[in-house]
Motif scaffolding. Structure first.
Motif, mmCIF file in Angstrom:
data_model
loop_
_atom_site.group_PDB
_atom_site.id
_atom_site.type_symbol
_atom_site.label_atom_id
_atom_site.label_comp_id
_atom_site.label_asym_id
_atom_site.label_seq_id
_atom_site.Cartn_x
_atom_site.Cartn_y
_atom_site.Cartn_z
ATOM 1 N N MET A 110 0.874 -1.171 0.000
ATOM 2 C CA MET A 110 0.000 0.000 0.000
ATOM 3 C C MET A 110 0.920 1.232 0.000
ATOM 4 O O MET A 110 1.766 1.361 0.885
ATOM 5 N N PRO A 111 0.767 2.145 -0.989
ATOM 6 C CA PRO A 111 1.783 3.196 -1.180
ATOM 7 C C PRO A 111 1.993 4.118 0.025
ATOM 8 O O PRO A 111 3.127 4.401 0.390
ATOM 9 N N THR A 112 0.905 4.635 0.623
ATOM 10 C CA THR A 112 1.052 5.564 1.751
ATOM 11 C C THR A 112 0.081 5.150 2.860
ATOM 12 O O THR A 112 -0.705 4.225 2.693
ATOM 13 N N GLU A 113 0.140 5.877 3.971
ATOM 14 C CA GLU A 113 -0.702 5.533 5.120
ATOM 15 C C GLU A 113 -2.106 6.143 5.018
ATOM 16 O O GLU A 113 -2.809 6.226 6.028
ATOM 17 N N ARG A 114 -2.533 6.527 3.837
ATOM 18 C CA ARG A 114 -3.871 7.118 3.661
ATOM 19 C C ARG A 114 -4.951 6.045 3.719
ATOM 20 O O ARG A 114 -5.658 5.758 2.747
ATOM 21 N N ALA A 115 -5.085 5.448 4.900
ATOM 22 C CA ALA A 115 -6.115 4.441 5.158
ATOM 23 C C ALA A 115 -6.464 4.577 6.630
ATOM 24 O O ALA A 115 -5.660 5.070 7.420
ATOM 25 N N MET A 116 -7.664 4.155 6.984
ATOM 26 C CA MET A 116 -8.149 4.386 8.348
ATOM 27 C C MET A 116 -8.640 3.092 8.963
ATOM 28 O O MET A 116 -9.329 2.310 8.314
ATOM 29 N N ASN A 117 -8.290 2.895 10.220
ATOM 30 C CA ASN A 117 -8.848 1.784 10.977
ATOM 31 C C ASN A 117 -10.136 2.212 11.655
ATOM 32 O O ASN A 117 -10.236 3.322 12.175
ATOM 33 N N VAL A 118 -11.082 1.298 11.669
ATOM 34 C CA VAL A 118 -12.366 1.543 12.325
ATOM 35 C C VAL A 118 -12.660 0.346 13.222
ATOM 36 O O VAL A 118 -12.614 -0.797 12.755
ATOM 37 N N ALA A 119 -12.925 0.611 14.488
ATOM 38 C CA ALA A 119 -13.349 -0.456 15.401
ATOM 39 C C ALA A 119 -14.747 -0.134 15.888
ATOM 40 O O ALA A 119 -15.001 0.978 16.374
ATOM 41 N N ILE A 120 -15.667 -1.067 15.719
ATOM 42 C CA ILE A 120 -17.051 -0.887 16.189
ATOM 43 C C ILE A 120 -17.331 -1.983 17.200
ATOM 44 O O ILE A 120 -17.204 -3.176 16.895
ATOM 45 N N PHE A 121 -17.672 -1.584 18.423
ATOM 46 C CA PHE A 121 -17.882 -2.556 19.507
ATOM 47 C C PHE A 121 -19.216 -3.283 19.307
ATOM 48 O O PHE A 121 -20.263 -2.629 19.255
ATOM 49 N N LEU A 122 -19.192 -4.597 19.268
ATOM 50 C CA LEU A 122 -20.451 -5.352 19.282
ATOM 51 C C LEU A 122 -20.796 -5.818 20.695
ATOM 52 O O LEU A 122 -21.898 -6.299 20.950
ATOM 53 N N ASP A 123 -19.852 -5.726 21.610
ATOM 54 C CA ASP A 123 -20.095 -5.988 23.037
ATOM 55 C C ASP A 123 -19.626 -4.771 23.821
ATOM 56 O O ASP A 123 -18.805 -3.988 23.340
ATOM 57 N N ASP A 124 -20.122 -4.632 25.040
ATOM 58 C CA ASP A 124 -19.588 -3.608 25.926
ATOM 59 C C ASP A 124 -18.093 -3.871 26.118
ATOM 60 O O ASP A 124 -17.666 -5.021 26.255
ATOM 61 N N VAL A 125 -17.307 -2.813 26.149
ATOM 62 C CA VAL A 125 -15.863 -2.936 26.369
ATOM 63 C C VAL A 125 -15.521 -2.307 27.707
ATOM 64 O O VAL A 125 -15.882 -1.154 27.970
ATOM 65 N N ASN A 126 -14.891 -3.081 28.569
ATOM 66 C CA ASN A 126 -14.476 -2.552 29.873
ATOM 67 C C ASN A 126 -13.003 -2.900 30.114
ATOM 68 O O ASN A 126 -12.344 -3.480 29.246
ATOM 69 N N GLU A 127 -12.493 -2.562 31.270
ATOM 70 C CA GLU A 127 -11.061 -2.769 31.522
ATOM 71 C C GLU A 127 -10.683 -4.237 31.610
ATOM 72 O O GLU A 127 -9.495 -4.559 31.613
ATOM 73 N N PHE A 128 -11.680 -5.126 31.720
ATOM 74 C CA PHE A 128 -11.373 -6.532 31.970
ATOM 75 C C PHE A 128 -11.443 -7.429 30.731
ATOM 76 O O PHE A 128 -11.002 -8.571 30.778
ATOM 77 N N ASN A 129 -12.060 -6.948 29.645
ATOM 78 C CA ASN A 129 -12.195 -7.863 28.503
ATOM 79 C C ASN A 129 -11.284 -7.511 27.329
ATOM 80 O O ASN A 129 -11.618 -7.740 26.175
ATOM 81 N N GLY A 130 -10.092 -7.004 27.670
ATOM 82 C CA GLY A 130 -9.057 -6.857 26.645
ATOM 83 C C GLY A 130 -9.279 -5.709 25.691
ATOM 84 O O GLY A 130 -9.209 -5.873 24.471
ATOM 85 N N PRO A 131 -9.524 -4.490 26.210
ATOM 86 C CA PRO A 131 -9.778 -3.351 25.330
ATOM 87 C C PRO A 131 -8.558 -3.008 24.471
ATOM 88 O O PRO A 131 -7.429 -3.312 24.840
ATOM 89 N N LEU A 132 -8.818 -2.355 23.339
ATOM 90 C CA LEU A 132 -7.728 -1.784 22.541
ATOM 91 C C LEU A 132 -6.969 -0.759 23.368
ATOM 92 O O LEU A 132 -7.576 0.033 24.096
ATOM 93 N N MET A 133 -5.635 -0.781 23.247
ATOM 94 C CA MET A 133 -4.794 0.226 23.898
ATOM 95 C C MET A 133 -4.058 0.996 22.797
ATOM 96 O O MET A 133 -3.524 0.382 21.869
ATOM 97 N N PHE A 134 -4.040 2.330 22.927
ATOM 98 C CA PHE A 134 -3.342 3.177 21.963
ATOM 99 C C PHE A 134 -2.240 3.964 22.659
ATOM 100 O O PHE A 134 -2.367 4.297 23.838
ATOM 101 N N ILE A 135 -1.210 4.307 21.900
ATOM 102 C CA ILE A 135 -0.231 5.294 22.356
ATOM 103 C C ILE A 135 -0.555 6.582 21.612
ATOM 104 O O ILE A 135 -0.264 6.697 20.409
ATOM 105 N N PRO A 136 -1.191 7.557 22.317
ATOM 106 C CA PRO A 136 -1.640 8.769 21.610
ATOM 107 C C PRO A 136 -0.467 9.470 20.908
ATOM 108 O O PRO A 136 0.627 9.587 21.473
ATOM 109 N N GLY A 137 -0.714 9.919 19.719
ATOM 110 C CA GLY A 137 0.294 10.670 18.969
ATOM 111 C C GLY A 137 1.347 9.804 18.293
ATOM 112 O O GLY A 137 2.194 10.334 17.556
ATOM 113 N N SER A 138 1.316 8.504 18.525
ATOM 114 C CA SER A 138 2.376 7.650 17.965
ATOM 115 C C SER A 138 2.298 7.584 16.439
ATOM 116 O O SER A 138 3.283 7.233 15.786
#
Lengths: 293, 293
Positions: free
Chosen positions: A122-150
């Protein structure tokens, strides 16, 4: 649906935007109901967890499941991405990630664009990830973790991890993760994990470094995890099968906002099975394939 | 240090008590400084993570490291447990658990008393777990998770998991975990994970069901994880080596409250190495051994 200037600025700065409860319980319910039948199928498009029968990820449901085909054309999902990338989009990847109760394994720290560059050209990073929760997400069921600004670090050198989990990934070195987390605020905001009810959506930059831990809780954390790519930025190599990295670069046309509940008709090109061509792969760039033909 | 009636009642009901910042940064610092030297030793008492050089758990440091020997006799730790169990205590188990940055693996759902009963023939659950944080604990570095009230279920059937991680554990069935979490409030409090700064302490019942997830963060989560047993309830079998399950049932005598900073003198019986007898094990109850001798 247009994003505000503040949302644009936040996306630039942090690399993600969170939309809690964007889809209603009724809409999410229709998607969630369709998951067990998808996961039950013994097909290449269901990747199971290492040493377990639980599905880690299901590919390309939008090509054979009507509710997911509608979601793939949903204006509440597509329009904000189009607003951020500023051009027509095609569906590069469409997954329903399991992260099932008790069974869901880790996803190590990585950028998705690393895989798309290394495997798909893929030539450049001009693509977007989308996550849509089908279940409630809490601290115990393995939520996505991001490093802001990375994402502002651009494309990071990665190593191809073929052993840790059942799904190969271009993962990022631990020392660099530590540096990025420190730069983003260390223990004060250096890692974030958006949580919320089923129906919430996250948009995040294809270079944003992310991970998720295992799910030891009794609660599934199923989410649709898809990637929209600017049409001009389509992949240049078919090294991965078509059910993983799509080859139809036609711009997405949105359905009406109520398409999920109205059950609008949608095409399901793979409803009778994947075509054999979807499994044909090549390590040559597609330009070269065309020249050779 | 006596606990209030409210604390007693809460312990009965929830199965744990949390004491944020019980030890000062200066005290915790002295303990933390001693960890790298412990972890560097190539000895049986250091169990490493599966497929990694990171230490998962270090055993019996209170027998060969002065700061940990003082902690093992610290009134702020021993007295509340004595208050809850109402009799003199001995040290049944003393671990410094790593859960190191990027490397720390899961601990599956289990009761500690399951192991002590099945392996060590400890007569009743009159023993207490104590966790003392040597690093800040947050949602990202694999905090302990509890199912509140699960200790009231008593001893639960368990299966001996010898393969998931590098440390064998008597683990609890997923269906029962789901039931216990639902009974404890489901998504509203059915799982809790006390978090706080280094120096915080958790006391929890030996039948309280707990687990912890992997640590993908760049932050170590080292904690002292020890078990105090009522002297009358001492173990009846030496099936596990002495560095894991101790055989000295002498009641603990506390040092002064400032012992860590004052560096009070302490005996270190294993400072020149473990005695050979510590590795001798037997599948016979100790009463029978004595009769046979």
């Amino acid at each position: 649906m247009r994003l505000s200037a503040e949302q644009h600025a936040r996306f630039e700065r942090e690399g993600y935007l969170f939309f809690p409860s964007l889809f209603t319980p009724a809409e999410t319910g229709l998607l969630n109901e369709a998951v067990p039948a998808l996961y039950a199928r013994r097909e290449a498009f269901n990747v199971r967890e290492k040493g377990s029968d639980a599905v880690r990820t299901n590919f390309a449901a939008h090509l054979y499941s009507a509710p997911f085909a509608r979601l793939a054309r949903h204006p509440r999902m597509v329009e904000p991405v189009q607003d951020l990338l500023g051009e027509p989009l095609y569906m590069h990847q469409f997954k329903v990630n399991g992260k099932m109760a008790f069974e869901g394994d880790v996803w190590q720290w990585h950028q998705d664009y690393g895989t798309w560059l290394n495997d798909d050209l893929m030539p450049t990073e001009r693509a977007m990830n989308v996550a849509i929760f089908l279940d409630d997400v809490n601290e115990f069921n393995g939520p996505l973790m991001f490093i802001p600004g990375s994402h502002r670090k651009g494309v990071i050198d990665a190593k191809h991890d073929l052993t840790t989990t059942s799904y190969p990934l271009w993962t990022v070195d631990n020392d660099l993760i530590a540096q990025l987390v420190a730069r983003a605020g260390g223990k004060n905001g250096g890692i974030v994990s958006p949580k919320g009810p089923a129906g919430s959506m996250i948009l995040f930059h294809s270079c944003l470094v992310h991970a998720s831990t295992s799910n030891l809780s009794p609660w599934n954390r199923v989410s649709v995890y898809l990637s929209l790519c600017a049409v001009s930025n389509h992949i240049r190599r078919f090294k991965r099968p078509e059910y993983i990295a799509h080859r139809d670069f036609t711009p997405i046309e949105c359905l009406p906002d109520d398409c999920l509940l109205q059950q609008d008709p949608v095409e399901l090109p793979w409803k009778n099975g994947m075509p054999a061509s979807a499994l044909v792969t090549s390590s040559e760039p597609i330009g070269d394939i065309k020249q050779a033909a």
